[in-house]
Design an enzyme around this catalytic site. Structure first.
Site, PDB file in Angstrom:
ATOM      1  N   ASN A 253       0.855  -1.188   0.000  1.00  0.00           N
ATOM      2  CA  ASN A 253       0.000   0.000   0.000  1.00  0.00           C
ATOM      3  C   ASN A 253       0.889   1.236   0.000  1.00  0.00           C
ATOM      4  O   ASN A 253       2.112   1.139   0.081  1.00  0.00           O
ATOM      5  CB  ASN A 253      -0.980  -0.020   1.182  1.00  0.00           C
ATOM      6  CG  ASN A 253      -0.270  -0.020   2.514  1.00  0.00           C
ATOM      7  OD1 ASN A 253       0.415   0.933   2.870  1.00  0.00           O
ATOM      8  ND2 ASN A 253      -0.412  -1.118   3.256  1.00  0.00           N
TER       9      ASN A 253
ATOM     10  N   PRO B 188      -4.525 -11.019  10.923  1.00  0.00           N
ATOM     11  CA  PRO B 188      -4.986 -10.673  12.271  1.00  0.00           C
ATOM     12  C   PRO B 188      -4.963  -9.158  12.461  1.00  0.00           C
ATOM     13  O   PRO B 188      -4.145  -8.471  11.853  1.00  0.00           O
ATOM     14  CB  PRO B 188      -3.948 -11.344  13.178  1.00  0.00           C
ATOM     15  CG  PRO B 188      -2.753 -11.551  12.313  1.00  0.00           C
ATOM     16  CD  PRO B 188      -3.251 -11.733  10.909  1.00  0.00           C
TER      17      PRO B 188
ATOM     18  N   ILE C  79      -3.735  -6.513  14.535  1.00  0.00           N
ATOM     19  CA  ILE C  79      -2.681  -6.429  15.567  1.00  0.00           C
ATOM     20  C   ILE C  79      -3.133  -5.553  16.727  1.00  0.00           C
ATOM     21  O   ILE C  79      -3.004  -5.908  17.901  1.00  0.00           O
ATOM     22  CB  ILE C  79      -1.375  -5.872  14.950  1.00  0.00           C
ATOM     23  CG1 ILE C  79      -0.935  -6.761  13.779  1.00  0.00           C
ATOM     24  CG2 ILE C  79      -0.280  -5.771  16.006  1.00  0.00           C
ATOM     25  CD1 ILE C  79       0.202  -6.191  12.950  1.00  0.00           C
TER      26      ILE C  79
ATOM     27  N   PHE D 113      -5.150   4.354  14.490  1.00  0.00           N
ATOM     28  CA  PHE D 113      -5.439   5.339  13.451  1.00  0.00           C
ATOM     29  C   PHE D 113      -6.585   4.831  12.599  1.00  0.00           C
ATOM     30  O   PHE D 113      -6.819   3.636  12.515  1.00  0.00           O
ATOM     31  CB  PHE D 113      -4.209   5.576  12.582  1.00  0.00           C
ATOM     32  CG  PHE D 113      -3.224   6.505  13.220  1.00  0.00           C
ATOM     33  CD1 PHE D 113      -3.123   7.821  12.796  1.00  0.00           C
ATOM     34  CD2 PHE D 113      -2.422   6.084  14.259  1.00  0.00           C
ATOM     35  CE1 PHE D 113      -2.243   8.695  13.395  1.00  0.00           C
ATOM     36  CE2 PHE D 113      -1.531   6.951  14.871  1.00  0.00           C
ATOM     37  CZ  PHE D 113      -1.441   8.258  14.431  1.00  0.00           C
TER      38      PHE D 113
ATOM     39  N   LYS E 198     -15.147   2.457  15.387  1.00  0.00           N
ATOM     40  CA  LYS E 198     -13.949   1.620  15.231  1.00  0.00           C
ATOM     41  C   LYS E 198     -13.199   1.514  16.561  1.00  0.00           C
ATOM     42  O   LYS E 198     -12.727   0.460  16.940  1.00  0.00           O
ATOM     43  CB  LYS E 198     -13.048   2.238  14.157  1.00  0.00           C
ATOM     44  CG  LYS E 198     -11.999   1.304  13.613  1.00  0.00           C
ATOM     45  CD  LYS E 198     -11.312   1.876  12.382  1.00  0.00           C
ATOM     46  CE  LYS E 198     -12.140   1.713  11.118  1.00  0.00           C
ATOM     47  NZ  LYS E 198     -11.495   2.276   9.919  1.00  0.00           N
TER      48      LYS E 198
ATOM     49  N   LYS F 173     -12.675  -2.077  18.478  1.00  0.00           N
ATOM     50  CA  LYS F 173     -11.325  -2.608  18.728  1.00  0.00           C
ATOM     51  C   LYS F 173     -10.979  -2.572  20.217  1.00  0.00           C
ATOM     52  O   LYS F 173      -9.967  -3.134  20.626  1.00  0.00           O
ATOM     53  CB  LYS F 173     -10.277  -1.800  17.954  1.00  0.00           C
ATOM     54  CG  LYS F 173     -10.372  -1.990  16.434  1.00  0.00           C
ATOM     55  CD  LYS F 173      -9.142  -1.439  15.744  1.00  0.00           C
ATOM     56  CE  LYS F 173      -9.334  -1.309  14.259  1.00  0.00           C
ATOM     57  NZ  LYS F 173      -8.345  -2.058  13.479  1.00  0.00           N
TER      58      LYS F 173
HETATM   59  N1  CTP Z   1      -4.407  -2.278  12.325  1.00  0.00           N
HETATM   60  C1  CTP Z   1      -3.693  -3.320  12.863  1.00  0.00           C
HETATM   61  N2  CTP Z   1      -3.708  -4.551  12.280  1.00  0.00           N
HETATM   62  C2  CTP Z   1      -4.445  -4.776  11.181  1.00  0.00           C
HETATM   63  C3  CTP Z   1      -5.187  -3.720  10.612  1.00  0.00           C
HETATM   64  C4  CTP Z   1      -5.150  -2.488  11.195  1.00  0.00           C
HETATM   65  O1  CTP Z   1      -3.017  -3.113  13.881  1.00  0.00           O
HETATM   66  N3  CTP Z   1      -4.443  -5.984  10.633  1.00  0.00           N
HETATM   67  C5  CTP Z   1      -4.392  -0.957  12.966  1.00  0.00           C
HETATM   68  C6  CTP Z   1      -3.750   0.131  12.152  1.00  0.00           C
HETATM   69  O2  CTP Z   1      -2.378   0.275  12.475  1.00  0.00           O
HETATM   70  C7  CTP Z   1      -4.554   1.342  12.549  1.00  0.00           C
HETATM   71  C8  CTP Z   1      -5.928   0.776  12.734  1.00  0.00           C
HETATM   72  O3  CTP Z   1      -5.747  -0.568  13.108  1.00  0.00           O
HETATM   73  O4  CTP Z   1      -4.152   1.872  13.794  1.00  0.00           O
HETATM   74  C9  CTP Z   1      -6.730   0.878  11.470  1.00  0.00           C
HETATM   75  O5  CTP Z   1      -7.825   0.057  11.576  1.00  0.00           O
HETATM   76  P1  CTP Z   1      -8.585  -0.506  10.323  1.00  0.00           P
HETATM   77  O6  CTP Z   1      -9.714  -1.316  10.879  1.00  0.00           O
HETATM   78  O7  CTP Z   1      -7.676  -1.169   9.371  1.00  0.00           O
HETATM   79  O8  CTP Z   1      -9.134   0.807   9.744  1.00  0.00           O
HETATM   80  P2  CTP Z   1      -8.898   1.480   8.405  1.00  0.00           P
HETATM   81  O9  CTP Z   1      -7.443   1.427   8.022  1.00  0.00           O
HETATM   82  O10 CTP Z   1      -9.476   2.821   8.577  1.00  0.00           O
HETATM   83  O11 CTP Z   1      -9.668   0.596   7.365  1.00  0.00           O
HETATM   84  P3  CTP Z   1     -11.166  -0.027   7.255  1.00  0.00           P
HETATM   85  O12 CTP Z   1     -12.100   1.044   7.696  1.00  0.00           O
HETATM   86  O13 CTP Z   1     -11.248  -0.346   5.822  1.00  0.00           O
HETATM   87  O14 CTP Z   1     -11.200  -1.247   8.107  1.00  0.00           O
END
Ligand code: CTP
Length: 406
Positions: free
Chosen positions: A210, A305, A307, A323, A337, A341
C-alpha cells in the site's frame, strides 16, 4: 501534568529530627507525579511513623531487612532496580559513615550498595558532627564515588546551635530531584509503535502493498523520544532513516509485524498502531515466479490478524492508540472503530478530500477517546506528531492516575 510523572523515587529516611520533614517531601514528590517508595531505618522510626509515610506515599513503607512479607530473599535487589533515584533525606552522620565504607547492615544501606541509580544525600546533623574530620572525610569519599550531596544548609539547628548541618527544605530537594530526573513528560515511559506499510508476498518477486510512507509513524517516534519516552519502532519497509535513540525492528508482512509486536508488547506502557497493515494476504505464496501464460489469474486472500485489536484484548493491555482512515462520517465511523477494537484512543483522518494523508507531508486529524475529542487542523506531519503526542500523554496519565490532577 507532573514533571516527575512515571519516575521512581526511593526515599530513604534515617534517624534525625529532620525526619519529620520527609512527610512534606513525600507529598511534594507525589504531587509532581513521582512514585515514592519509602525505606526507613529503625532509628528513623523514632522520629516519624511509618503509617504517616505510608498514607502519603500510597505504598507500604519498608523498614526491616528481614520482613517476611516483603523481603522474598531478593526484595532489596528489586527495590534497587526499581529506583530511578535513591534520595536519602535526612541522611545522618552514621548513615553517611556506613555508606562511605560499603556497609550493608540494614535494608537502606543494602539498597544503596546494590542500586545502579543515582544516589543523593540530604545531610542533616549537628554542626559539630558535620564539621568533624571523620564526617568530612566520609562526605569526600562519597562524592568521589559519584554520590550527590544536596546540602546541608546553614542556620538555626534543633539543638539550639547555629551553623552548617540543616537539611535542605523539601521544596529545594524537590527542585533538585526535578533537575536530575525530569527530562520530559514521558520520561520513563516505554512506547511501542508500528509504522509504514506491510508487504504480503504473492510469489518471490511480487507482493500486495500500500502507499503508506511511514512518515507519520516516524514523526511520532521522534516526538515521543523528544518527550523523554523510550521508543521501540516496529517498521514495515520504508525509505526513511531511523530516528535517533529509537530501537527499530524491521518487518515485512503483517504476520511478521504481529510477531514482533507480541514479542515486545509486555515491555511497553503505550502502544501506538500507526502502520497501514494489509487486511488480507494471499492464501498461498507461489514458490516460484508466476508466469504470464494464463489469461486469467485468481488470487485467494486470507484475513490478516488485527494487531491493534489483539493488543487491546490482552489481559493487562498498555494504553492503546490507533489510526483510522475514513472517506465519510469520520467521527462516527472512527468512534465506532475505537469501541469495536476496544482501544483507548483513535486518530482519524478524512482521506480522498485534499486533506493530506498517506504519502504527503501534511495531514489533519480528529482525535477521539471515551467522552472526548480534539481536532488537529491540516499541518506538517512533524508538527501534527508533536500535538498528537501531547494529547496522548495527557490521556495516558489521566487514565493511569484518575484521581490525580492531569
Ligand atoms: N491495524 C492493525 N492490524 C491490522 C489492521 C489495522 O493493527 N491488521 C491498525 C492500524 O495500524 C490502525 C488501525 O488498526 O491503527 C486501522 O484500523 P482498520 O480497521 O484497518 O481501519 P482502516 O485502516 O481505517 O480501514 P477499514 O475502515 O477499511 O477497516
Amino acid at each position: 501534568m507532573g514533571e516527575l510523572n512515571g519516575r521512581h523515587v526511593l526515599l530513604g529516611i534515617t534517624g534525625g529530627i529532620a525526619a519529620y520533614k520527609a512527610a512534606e517531601l513525600v507529598r511534594l514528590l507525589r504531587r509532581a507525579g513521582a512514585e515514592v517508595q519509602v525505606v526507613m531505618t529503625r532509628a528513623a522510626g523514632e522520629f516519624i511513623t511509618p503509617l504517616t509515610l505510608q498514607a502519603l506515599s500510597g505504598r507500604a513503607v519498608r523498614q526491616d531487612f528481614f520482613d517476611r512479607a516483603d523481603e522474598a530473599a531478593t526484595g532489596h535487589i528489586e527495590l534497587a532496580r526499581w529506583a530511578d533515584l535513591v534520595l536519602v533525606a535526612p541522611a545522618s552522620a552514621d548513615f553517611m559513615a556506613r555508606l562511605a565504607h560499603g556497609m550493608a547492615n540494614d535494608l537502606l544501606s543494602t539498597v544503596c550498595l546494590a542500586t545502579g541509580a543515582p544516589i543523593a544525600l540530604a545531610p542533616a546533623m549537628n554542626r559539630g558532627m558535620w564539621l568533624n574530620p571523620a564526617t568530612v572525610a566520609n562526605a569526600g569519599l562519597l562524592q568521589q564515588r559519584g554520590v550527590l550531596l544536596w546540602g546541608p544548609g546553614e542556620g538555626e539547628q534543633a539543638c539550639g546551635e547555629t551553623g552548617p548541618g540543616r537539611m535542605l527544605e523539601p521544596e529545594a530537594l524537590l527542585e533538585r530531584t526535578k533537575a536530575l530526573l525530569a527530562n520530559g513528560p514521558l520520561t520513563g515511559v516505554r512506547v511501542l509503535l508500528t509504522a509504514g506499510p506491510t508487504r504480503e508476498p504473492i510469489d518471490p518477486v511480487r507482493f500486495i502493498g500500500n502507499r503508506s510512507s511511514g512518515k507519520m509513524g516516524y514523526a511520532l517516534a521522534r516526538a515521543f523520544t523528544a518527550a523523554g519516552a523510550q521508543v521501540r519502532l516496529i517498521s514495515g519497509p520504508v525509505a526513511l532513516a531511523t530516528p535517533a535513540d529509537v530501537d527499530r525492528v524491521d518487518v515485512g508482512t503483517a504476520l511478521e509485524m504481529e510477531q514482533a509486536v507480541l514479542e515486545h508488547v509486555d515491555d511497553c506502557d503505550l502502544f501506538v498502531a500507526c502502520a497501514a497493515v494489509a487486511d488480507y494476504r494471499p492464501a498461498q505464496v507461489a514458490g516460484s515466479k508466476i508466469k504470464k501464460n494464463r489469461d486469467r489469474l485468481e488470487l485467494t486472500l486470507t484475513r490478516n490478524p488485527d494487531i491493534l485489536a489483539g493488543v487491546a484484548a490482552r489481559p493487562r493491555p498498555p494504553f492503546t492508540v490507533g489510526f483510522a482512515a475514513e472517506t465519510e462520517s469520520v467521527v462516527e465511523q472512527a468512534q465506532e472503530k475505537r469501541r469495536l477494537k476496544g482501544i483507548d484512543m483513535i486518530a482519524a483522518n478524512l482521506v480522498g478530500a485534499g486533506q493530506g494523508g498517506f504519502e504527503g507531508d501534511e495531514n489533519a486529524l480528529t482525535v477521539l477517546w471515551e467522552g472526548g475529542r480534539e481536532d488537529l487542523p491540516l499541518d506538517k506531519k512533524e508538527q501534527l506528531a508533536k500535538s498528537l503526542t501531547a494529547i496522548i500523554t495527557e490521556r495516558y496519565y489521566a487514565k493511569k492516575n484518575p484521581t490525580q490532577d492531569a
